[in-house]
Structures are given as structure tokens and as C-alpha cells.
Design an enzyme around this catalytic site. Structure first.
Site, PDB file in Angstrom:
ATOM      1  N   LYS A   1      37.862 -23.074  36.647  1.00 25.31           N
ATOM      2  CA  LYS A   1      37.526 -21.659  36.757  1.00 25.31           C
ATOM      3  C   LYS A   1      38.703 -20.825  37.278  1.00 25.31           C
ATOM      4  CE  LYS A   1      35.322 -20.889  40.341  1.00 25.31           C
ATOM      5  NZ  LYS A   1      35.156 -20.058  41.537  1.00 25.31           N
ATOM      6  N   THR A   2      39.245 -21.263  38.389  1.00 24.56           N
ATOM      7  CA  THR A   2      40.330 -20.492  38.979  1.00 24.56           C
ATOM      8  C   THR A   2      41.546 -20.470  38.062  1.00 24.56           C
ATOM      9  OG1 THR A   2      39.543 -21.223  41.120  1.00 24.56           O
ATOM     10  CG2 THR A   2      41.666 -20.149  41.066  1.00 24.56           C
TER      11      THR A   2
ATOM     12  N   ARG B   1      31.455 -31.620  44.747  1.00 23.48           N
ATOM     13  CA  ARG B   1      32.721 -31.523  45.493  1.00 23.48           C
ATOM     14  C   ARG B   1      33.492 -32.835  45.395  1.00 23.48           C
ATOM     15  NH1 ARG B   1      33.416 -27.124  44.587  1.00 23.48           N
ATOM     16  NH2 ARG B   1      31.506 -27.378  43.398  1.00 23.48           N
TER      17      ARG B   1
ATOM     18  N   GLN C   1      25.692 -22.593  40.858  1.00 24.97           N
ATOM     19  CA  GLN C   1      26.327 -22.623  42.176  1.00 24.97           C
ATOM     20  C   GLN C   1      25.994 -21.380  42.983  1.00 24.97           C
ATOM     21  OE1 GLN C   1      30.338 -24.366  42.622  1.00 24.97           O
ATOM     22  NE2 GLN C   1      30.339 -24.474  40.391  1.00 24.97           N
TER      23      GLN C   1
ATOM     24  N   ASP D   1      35.224 -12.925  40.239  1.00 25.59           N
ATOM     25  CA  ASP D   1      35.053 -14.350  40.509  1.00 25.59           C
ATOM     26  C   ASP D   1      33.660 -14.567  41.107  1.00 25.59           C
ATOM     27  OD1 ASP D   1      35.651 -16.973  40.774  1.00 25.59           O
ATOM     28  OD2 ASP D   1      36.814 -16.745  42.615  1.00 25.59           O
ATOM     29  N   GLU D   2      33.106 -15.731  40.935  1.00 27.42           N
ATOM     30  CA  GLU D   2      31.819 -16.066  41.549  1.00 27.42           C
ATOM     31  C   GLU D   2      30.767 -14.993  41.286  1.00 27.42           C
ATOM     32  OE1 GLU D   2      31.636 -18.943  42.659  1.00 27.42           O
ATOM     33  OE2 GLU D   2      33.283 -19.503  43.990  1.00 27.42           O
TER      34      GLU D   2
END
Length: 873
Positions: free
Chosen positions: A63-64, A698, A352, A251-252
Site C-alpha cells: 500500500k505505502t 503483522r 483493517q 491513506d487508510e
DNA sequence: CATATATTTATTTTT
DNA sequence: TAAATATATG
């Protein structure tokens, strides 16, 4: 807008048109090197620059990387200059990460991304530029929760509301919730507002906002809400920003709340031009419902706001705007008139979304296509992080949720080790077992930096800390209390705040008597009374009162000294570097000394923190700049240098990854948190499940789950049962292991709470949880009062009609009048007036000096007093 | 007004 | 359990 762009236009080519045609395609195929190594979906997400794009990026799918590469792409294609890209994240951590990665990709050009930051920091930034339009000054302070609560407490007192029954904290939470939903005081549903404080909730919210303006302060929620108001009330300002931001990246996105959503909507609309049909801008008008499920019953708040912003847009429309395309932009760069250039790209993962409790609206992401018609949705489903078993477990678990957009994560990695589930007798044994396993990993050559323990609630950390200390295992707690939330830091900041802005009552109040100067409650109360009556800041009130005999000589002297000190510091500010000034202040105020004399264990640490604070000031140009940023961007200083196990909550683990992840405490009530279940019901359960999903994903190579049968909740031991989430894991990818902690769970057949087992199986839950939930809800909506609902209702009605408490306070005065009143008024007293004073009794006026009176009292003799403390008789 | 002691009460997650 | 707040005492 005249805001100077401070960026050096760093090697960004201003010429080359990004023709969307064949040439560009060809070039892309050959590929600038930053595109190398992207998979097709990622590449599409990077290269689809025009129109709205939603990137559904599952955990570990890059994503980043997509976000940063996209920015690099925009820049290198010459589609926008750095300051024309708005890029918002949710956390400072994420913002830093993006800056870092961008820096690696582009060299130093990151300096030129002034609009990359969190919602709050960007909101604050815009607000400072236009502060006067929302009745603030550009040096306004950002209040933290503590300040907020203190302020609200005062308001509750003024309204004569019992702060036992209606705690200030609760009101703070309510107001925060309203602000998250984008509701100004007048917009709060009246029923909801009336639920607090016998129907006074709304009024309290309104007067809170009023007070904030007087204090020249804003709370976190205001950074967005006031921004929205700014844009709504000042279309021209809004247009400047709409023009400026050629590209918006978020983002997010799944974590955005209504206010953030509204803010984005305002900014993402096309700079208004004639000829754009309203329906192209307002989603409500289009009537295309694309998304299935619960999105249908969209939040009414959102709906109404959308309509409002629609009206706003309409009023904007007529004024033609100069669409100032920068030199490098060609026709194709600007979408046609019928399709506004909403080049907004939101990246998120509905699986998420774990901040619902903070007002995040999963609906925002679920509704994206509806809100931004013609949006392109790109799914990133290739996971590059976890091994097969881990990914399978996580996917299977999250599949139990309804109301998701649905993604299937896949990996090409090996299966790796299975996810383990380990039961232990109690939480101590759990900590022991995990400690041993970590030591084992260490012996096997694992780096401790690749080991993390992720807990649901922070109180769980304690046991691990205790254990690790005895083991001598290095660990680091991530995301604990923030640096600036520590008492000593906030005290120090309060001193600086009072210097910087004398009207900052909250800061003043915080430090009047820290260190102890003999200025206790009574003195502060006196200052408050005077300040309130005179409508002036406390500091000014203090200045006035010191001139009188209101205070006892001792207190009066102390207060006078303090004022003189502040005057001196303020004068020094002109000639002294801000870091030096801070040292002087801490020293001369006796604050440092106070801690030096303190022999408690953490005093030394506090002194270190103060040094750290001064050191961190160096990064800022001046005191003002420092204070502006401190509350927004200061967080814990990670000494990531040494090798250590990371210990943190699941929430703060989002966005991170580790080879080995330990997930303790998977028990009913703790991991699906009982409270979340009670408050949010089914949605809460799903959010908890997403949290579990975040936890599992994670892990790169090893994920280890734990549950204990006995746990100390607050002081008392209670028996728990394994989390339902454990049952939801696919058995093929999971291995049940014995606790290595030694004694306990296996041997003792006395693991006997089997009577609870049938109570709590999934779904069949009307007896216990349902009842509890109902009860909790009832209590909650009644503000936690113990009585039955009806009693409370009647009570609030009666006080409505009584209008009892209004008298105490007099009419609410608008700020304009306050200011007028507080500057140079003539006393309403005349010589020889007979007056009464609470403390000194009766007397008559012998001298008048502004608002200071000299009065010959019959009993107490001649005294100087402030006029607000006497009344004519 | 400050300090020591008793009592209460609330226990998630964070920009 | 511990932190935060009320109360009594110096």
C-alpha cells in the site's frame, strides 16, 4: 491565496505534458525505473492519475509503496508540483514513513511536500492561515484532552451541574463524537444533546465552543470541524484550495470519520465552473446505489451534510474561477468540464478498519464508488509479507465478517510454520511462556527487533514488562503515553504557553501553583470570579487583583512575583533564543528545582524528559512555531538503536510487520472486548475481528496465539474462556501446543468453568451478553445513573421547565461584547457610594481608579478592592 | 494553604 | 489494583 510556497521546486520538470496518449503509454511501458518491480495491479494504481481511484489494499500488499510511487509518478510526469499534492494520512507515523520513502525515491524533494501530513496537522495548518475567519488568532493553542476536561468542568460548575452524575470526561467524549460527525452545536440532534446534564448538553457544547474562542484555542476536533466551517462560509477560500490541490491522496481511508470525509469532499470538488451539472458533484443527486448491504441505510448525518455541501457548491458556482493551470499542464491534464478533475486516490482496507470507536466510518470506504461516480476500484490482493499458513488463518478468520468489500489475499510464499495456539493457566504463566519462547528464538539467532508482542489492551503489557525485567530481556514499549502527555512536559509547555499567549487561562491555571507558591484553590477561585465578572483572562485578572488587598499578603506577594517573572520572560523572549528562554523559565520558576528535590523514583527521568524537550525545541525556528507543532507531531522517541522486543497494542501495530508475532490474551471479554460488544453489538464484534486480522497479518513467519484461563481483571481474579476467534481459525493452518510455562493448565483437571462454556457460544447469546448490553446501554444513555430510565426522564423534564439555573450566570454574552467590555471601562461606582464586600463588609468609596476602588470599610478600614467584588447597597 | 490519610471508583483502543 | 478524589489534620 497568498500563502508562500516554501518549497524549492526541486528538479520537478515544469514542462513535460503528461499526454495521456500513446506517447505516455509507450514511455510507461518502457517504464521509469520507479515503476520497476510493481505488479500489474500496483502499477495500475500508480498510473491511473485521472479521476477518482479507490485502491483496496489488503494487508502486506504494498500500500505505502503504491502511494509513494504514485506521488513520484505525478511529479515526474509533471502533472503537479509538490505543493499541489495533498496527501493525508491518519497517523504521524504513517506520514513520516511516506516522507522517508519519498525521500529515498526522489532525493530531497520531500521538503517540497508541504501538504503531506495527518488530517489534523494539515487542518491545523490551514486553520492558522485563515484563523481570523473562524474567530481565532493564528497563534491559537491546540488543547489536549486534559485541558478540555478542565475547561468543561468549569462550565459544568457554572451551570450547576453535578459533575459526579455528569462527568466532564463524558461530555468531552460526547463533544468529540459530535465533532467527529461534523456537527456544530446547532446541528446536534436535539434529543441527543438533551441526554446530557438534564437537557443542557447542547448548551454546554455551545458555550464550550464560545469559551474556546475566547481562550484562542481549538481542540483536536476543531482542527477539522472549523476547517469545514471555514470552507463553507468562505467559498473563495475553499476555491483557492480546490484550485491548488491538483491531486489528493488519502491513506487508510477506512479510518476516516464523517468530518474528515466532509473535508475531503469539499476539497475534492472541482473548482467551480459554470456548466457543471450539480449531479456530477453531489452524490445524493445521482441516485446510483452501487454498493450492496448496509450501505443503503446511510448515516443520516452524512446525508444531510452532503446536501449542505451541495448547496454550498451551488452558491459557489456563479463566480467564475480562474483555473490556473500551471505551465506544464496541457489540456489532457485537465479533465473535461463534464467530469470535474477530482483526482482523488484513496487507499484503504475495509478489513483493517479498527477505529470505529473513534468515529471512523467504514461506510466511507464501502460507499466510495457511490460518492465518487466513475471511480476506478483497484484491488491489491497479492500479499508479500506472510507465509501461507498465516495468511490462510487470517483470511479465514476475517471471512466471518459480513459487510466487507471482499478481497482474497494470496501469497506465493511457502506455507511456513502453522499458527500456534497455546493455553495457559493464568496470565502470569502466559507471560512466562512467551518469555521462554522469545529466549529460545534468541538462542536460535533471531533478532529481537523482529519479535513483537501485540496486546488488546495496554494493561496487559504490565505482566510482560515485569517478566522481561526479571529475565533481563530487552524490550521497548511502543505507543505508550505520548511524550507531550507527561505531566512534566505539559507543565513546562504551560509556562511557555502563558508566555506566548497571556490569554491562555488553562495553561496559567495549570502552573500558578506548580511548583507550590502558596497560591491554592482559594486564590485561583478568586481570580476566576474576577476574571469571569470582568470578562478578562486570568492573567490579567491576577494583575488587577495584585493591586488590591483582596488577597492575604502572602498570596498577594507570591502572585505579584509570578506576574513580574512572566513580564520579565516575555521581555527576554525578544532577545533570547527560544531554547535558552525555556531553560531560563524552567530554572527561574523553580520548576527544575522542584524535581531535583523530589526523591521519588521517576524524578530523574522527568528531568531527562525536560532536557529532551528543550533539545527538541531546537528543530523549530521560534517559540511560536514550536508550540504550534508540539501537540500534533510530538510522539514518543523511539530509541530503535538497540535490539529489543517490541511491546504494543494491536492498534498501534497497524502498519508494522515482524517476523515473529506473539498475540496473548485471546479470551472472551478481553479480546473480543466485552465493552466493545456491549456498546457496538455486532458491528463491535466485527471490528474486534478485524483487529484480530490485523494482528495476524503483522506476522511474516510466525504467529503465536495465547489464551489464559484465569486473568486478573482489576484486582480480582476471574476465570475466562478462550476467544471465539480461536474457533474461527481454520484447523488446517493451526497447531495447538502445550504451554511451556511448566505447572498448571494441562495437569489440573480442575479447569472447571465448563458451566460457562455453553453460555457463550457464538450467536446464542441472549442470556448473558445481550442482557448486559441492554443494561449497559440503558445506563449509558442515562449517563450512568443508577435508577430506572423513567425516573431520569422525569427529572430532566422538570428542570427544563423550571429554568432554574439560568439566573446564576446572567445572559450569555457574545465575544464581541466581551472584548468591548474588557477594555477600558469606566467604573460604575461613584465616590461616596455605600457598598458591600463579601469579606470586608460595608463601607463607602473614597477613591476610584479605573476598576480599582479604594473603600473605607466600617470594620476593616481602608482597602483597595476590585469593583467586581463589591456591590452597591 | 498544604499535607497525610481515607475513600471511591474505574478500568481499551488515539489524532 | 491503583489512581484519583474527598476529607481531616497540622
Amino acid at each position: 491565496m497568498t500563502e508562500p510556497s516554501k518549497l524549492p521546486h526541486h528538479g520537478v520538470p515544469e514542462h513535460q505534458p503528461a499526454a495521456g496518449g500513446i506517447a505516455a503509454r509507450a514511455r510507461a511501458a518502457a517504464g521509469p525505473q520507479y515503476l520497476n518491480g510493481l505488479n500489474p495491479e500496483q502499477r495500475e494504481a500508480v498510473e491511473t492519475l485521472d479521476g477518482p481511484v479507490l485502491v483496496l489494499a489488503g494487508a502486506g500488499t504494498g500500500k505505502t509503496r503504491v502511494l509513494t510511487t504514485r506521488i513520484a509518478h505525478i511529479l515526474s510526469q509533471g502533472r503537479a508540483r509538490p505543493h499541489e499534492i495533498l496527501s493525508v494520512t491518519f497517523t504521524n507515523k504513517a506520514a513520516r514513513e511516506m516522507k522517508l520513502r519519498l525521500g529515498q525515491m526522489l532525493g530531497q524533494a520531500v521538503e517540497g511536500m508541504p501538504w503531506l501530513g495527518t488530517f489534523h496537522s494539515i487542518g491545523g495548518r490551514i486553520l492558522r492561515i485563515h484563523a481570523e475567519l473562524v474567530q481565532l488568532k493564528s497563534n491559537f493553542t491546540v488543547l489536549d484532552v486534559d485541558d478540555q476536561v478542565r475547561l468543561l468542568k468549569q462550565l459544568l460548575q457554572a451551570e450547576n451541574i453535578d459533575d459526579k452524575r455528569w462527568p466532564a470526561r463524558m461530555l468531552a467524549g460526547l463533544i468529540d463524537g459530535w465533532k467527529n460527525r461534523g456537527l456544530a452545536p446547532s446541528q446536534v440532534p436535539s434529543g441527543e444533546a438533551a441526554m446530557f446534564g438534564n437537557g443542557k448538553g447542547g448548551k454546554l457544547y455551545a458555550s464550550y465552543q464560545e469559551r474556546l474562542k475566547i481562550l484562542n484555542a481549538a481542540d483536536f476536533g476543531d482542527l477539522l470541524l472549523e476547517n469545514i466551517r471555514l470552507f463553507r462560509e468562505n467559498p473563495d477560500v475553499l476555491r483557492q484550495y480546490q484550485n491548488r490541490f491538483k491531486f489528493i491522496l488519502v491513506d487508510e481511508y477506512q479510518d476516516t470519520n464523517v468530518a474528515q470525509y466532509l473535508w475531503l469532499r469539499l476539497l475534492s470538488q472541482a473548482p467551480s465552473r459554470p456548466g457543471v451539472p450539480l449531479s456530477a458533484i453531489i452524490p445524493g443527486a445521482a441516485g446510483t446505489t452501487v454498493i450492496p448491504g448496509r450501505i443503503e441505510d446511510a448515516n443520516p448525518d452524512v446525508q444531510s451534510h452532503i446536501e449542505e455541501s451541495g448547496d454550498n457548491e451551488e452558491s459557489l458556482r456563479d463566480s467564475g474561477s480562474a483555473l490556473s493551470a500551471h505551465p506544464g499542464m496541457t489540456e489532457t491534464a485537465t479533465p473535461t468540464a463534464s467530469s470535474p478533475p477530482k483526482n482523488i486516490c484513496c487507499v484503504g482496507d475495509d478489513d483493517q478498519s479498527i477505529y470505529g470507536w473513534r468515529g471512523a466510518e467504514v461506510d466511507n470506504i464501502l460507499r466510495f464508488e457511490h460518492d465518487f461516480p466513475g471511480a476506478k476500484v483497484i484491488r491489491l490482493e497479492r500479499n508479500y509479507r506472510s507465509t501461507g499458513h498465516i495468511l490462510a488463518a487470517a483470511s479465514h478468520l476475517i471471512a466471518h465478517n459480513e459487510g466487507r468489500l471482499g478481497k482474497t489475499l494470496r501469497t506465493e510464499d511457502v506455507d511456513g510454520e502453522k499458527v500456534t495456539v497455546t493455553g495457559s493457566w493464568d496470565s502470569e504463566e502466559e507471560a512466562r511462556a512467551i518469555g521462554e519462547e522469545i529466549e529460545e528464538l534468541q538462542r536460535a539467532g533471531e533478532n529481537l527487533n523482529d519479535v513483537a508482542i501485540l496486546v488488546r489492551a495496554s494493561f496487559q503489557m504490565r505482566e510482560f514488562e515485569d517478566r522481561f525485567v526479571t529475565l533481563g530481556l530487552p524490550y521497548r514499549v511502543i505507543g505508550g503515553p505520548r511524550f507531550y502527555e507527561r505531566a512534566e512536559i505539559r507543565d513546562a509547555l504551560a509556562y511557555l504557553r502563558v508566555i506566548n499567549s497571556p490569554a491562555d487561562d488553562l495553561a496559567f491555571e495549570r502552573i500558578v501553583n506548580v511548583p507550590k507558591r502558596g497560591l491554592g484553590d482559594a486564590t485561583v477561585q478568586l481570580l476566576h470570579d474576577h476574571a469571569r465578572k470582568r470578562r478578562m483572562p486570568l492573567f490579567e485578572a491576577a494583575r488587577a487583583v495584585v493591586e488590591t488587598d483582596e488577597l492575604k499578603p502572602k498570596a498577594r506577594g507570591a502572585l505579584r512575583d509570578l506576574i513580574l517573572q512572566f513580564d520579565r520572560w516575555r521581555a527576554q523572549r525578544e532577545v533570547t533564543a527560544h531554547t535558552e528562554l525555556a531553560e531560563i523559565v524552567l530554572d527561574e520558576s523553580g520548576y527544575t528545582e522542584m524535581w531535583q528535590k523530589d526523591r521519588s523514583a521517576d524524578a530523574a527521568g522527568r528531568l531527562d524528559n525536560l532536557k529532551e524537550l528543550v533539545r527538541s525545541m531546537e528543530e523549530f525556528e521560534n517559540l511560536q512555531g514550536f508550540l504550534e507543532h508540539i501537540s500534533l507531531v510530538m510522539d514518543r522517541d523511539g530509541d530503535a538503536s538497540d535490539e529489543a522486543v517490541s511491546l504494543m497494542t494491536l492498534h498501534s501495530a497497524k502498519g508494522l510487520e515482524f517476523d515473529n508475532v506473539f498475540l496473548p490474551g485471546w479470551e472472551e471479554g478481553l479480546f473480543p472486548s466485552q465493552r466493545t460488544l456491549d456498546e457496538q453489538g455486532r458491528a463491535g464484534l466485527e471490528e474486534e475481528r478485524r483487529l484480530a486480522h490485523v494482528g495476524l497479518t503483522r506476522a511474516r513467519r510466525r504467529a503465536k496465539l495465547y489464551f489464559a484461563t484465569n486473568r486478573r481483571i482489576h484486582g480480582t481474579w476471574s476465570t475466562t474462556i478462550p476467544s471465539r476467534f480461536l474457533d474461527e481459525l481454520p484447523s488446517a493452518n493451526v497447531e495447538i501446543t502445550e504451554s511451556k510455562g511448566g505447572s498448571g493448565w494441562g495437569g489440573a483437571g480442575g479447569y472447571g468453568p465448563s458451566r460457562f462454556d455453553n453460555v457463550e457460544s457464538f450467536g446464542s447469546s441472549y442470556t448473558t451478553p445481550g442482557w448486559q448490553r441492554a443494561q449497559a446501554n440503558r445506563n449509558r444513555s442515562q449517563g450512568g445513573r443508577s435508577g430506572q430510565a423513567r425516573g431520569g426522564f422525569e427529572e430532566s423534564q422538570s428542570s427544563f421547565s423550571g429554568g432554574f439555573s439560568r439566573n446564576k450566570r446572567g445572559p450569555i454574552v457574545i465575544e464581541g461584547e466581551l472584548v468591548a467590555k474588557s477594555t477600558g471601562t469606566v467604573s460604575e461606582f461613584s465616590l461616596a457610594d455605600r457598598v458591600f464586600h463579601q469579606k470586608f463588609g460595608y463601607g463607602h468609596v473614597v477613591k476610584i481608579d479605573g476598576n480599582k476602588l479604594t473603600i473605607a470599610f466600617e470594620k476593616a478600614g481602608e482597602k483597595k478592592v476590585v469593583d467586581s467584588f463589591v456591590e452597591r447597597v
